[in-house]
Design a protein around this motif. Structure first.
Motif, short mmCIF file in Angstrom:
data_model
loop_
_atom_site.label_atom_id
_atom_site.label_comp_id
_atom_site.label_asym_id
_atom_site.label_seq_id
_atom_site.Cartn_x
_atom_site.Cartn_y
_atom_site.Cartn_z
N THR A 115 -10.22 6.98 115.68
CA THR A 115 -8.81 7.12 114.85
C THR A 115 -7.84 7.59 115.83
O THR A 115 -8.19 8.03 116.99
CB THR A 115 -9.34 8.20 114.01
OG1 THR A 115 -9.52 9.54 114.55
CG2 THR A 115 -10.41 8.10 112.98
N PRO A 116 -6.48 7.75 115.29
CA PRO A 116 -5.54 8.00 116.14
C PRO A 116 -5.70 9.60 116.31
O PRO A 116 -5.25 9.96 117.70
CB PRO A 116 -4.19 7.94 115.39
CG PRO A 116 -4.65 6.61 114.36
CD PRO A 116 -6.21 6.78 114.02
N GLU A 117 -6.28 10.27 115.59
CA GLU A 117 -6.57 11.63 115.72
C GLU A 117 -7.40 11.83 116.99
O GLU A 117 -7.27 12.90 117.81
CB GLU A 117 -6.88 12.42 114.57
CG GLU A 117 -5.96 12.56 113.49
CD GLU A 117 -5.81 11.30 112.75
OE1 GLU A 117 -6.70 10.48 112.61
OE2 GLU A 117 -5.02 10.95 111.98
N GLN A 120 -5.90 11.14 120.10
CA GLN A 120 -4.94 12.21 120.51
C GLN A 120 -5.85 13.43 121.24
O GLN A 120 -5.38 13.92 122.23
CB GLN A 120 -4.33 12.57 119.30
CG GLN A 120 -3.16 13.59 119.73
CD GLN A 120 -2.51 14.20 118.54
OE1 GLN A 120 -2.91 13.89 117.37
NE2 GLN A 120 -1.31 14.70 118.72
#
Length: 187
Positions: A115-117, A120
């Motif tokens: 996921t983008p999270e 990150q």
């Protein structure tokens, strides 16, 4: 997710349709219907079983990738040992997930895309070393494992694919232990 994409496409279509025109309820309804039809065609429906399998696969992938990073960047022996155990445990979990997903009718193929999270967090960990890395890694492990535990419990209780429900139920005590082990890194 499908609804948010649908809403975004619908709003964009309405905004474009209304540029320089007086409001025409029939045209607006037609634009909305067209946008809804396009959105429905371009975003395939995802079953709850597929969504769960994707979340579980991404979780395993995240744990493996962050733990590989920890094997080289962690300062403490305890963190490095935990990381090695996470690599093994989540590699095993991935194999079990694939078997459970393959037992679904129709078969489900888990997508391990982060996921983008998760991306990150992984990138943030890459910028840390030593004790700062150990603390950030422990925090990431606690958070990720708790989120996974919540997902497993929810799917075990009300999932729609029997083989995946069994997989989720089997992993609940294992992931609970991982949460507690990760919390132990903070001492």
């Amino acid at each position: 997710m499908k609804r948010s994409i649908l809403m975004t496409v619908s709003v964009a279509a309405l905004a474009l349709a209304s540029c320089g025109k007086k409001a025409d309820p029939i045209a607006e309804n037609s634009s909305t219907n067209t946008a809804n039809a396009v959105a429905a065609q371009s975003v395939p429906a995802i079953s709850p079983g597929q969504a769960f399998a994707n979340a579980a696969a991404a979780s395993d992938n995240f744990e493996i990738e962050t733990s590989k990073l920890a094997a080289g960047s962690a300062a403490s022996a305890a963190t490095k040992a935990f990381a090695q155990s996470m690599i093994k445990a989540h590699t095993d979990s991935t194999a079990k997930l694939k078997a459970a997903a393959g037992g679904a009718v129709p078969a489900i193929t888990p997508d391990p895309a982060l996921t983008p999270e998760q991306v990150q967090t992984l990138e943030a960990l890459k910028g840390k070393e030593g004790a700062a890395f150990d603390a950030a890694y422990a925090d990431a492990q606690i958070s990720a494992h708790q989120m996974t535990l919540d997902t497993l419990k929810a799917y075990a209780a009300s999932g729609d694919v029997a083989s995946l429900k069994s997989f989720a139920s089997t992993l609940v005590p294992i992931v609970t232990a991982h949460v507690n082990m990760a919390k132990g890194l903070k001492r």
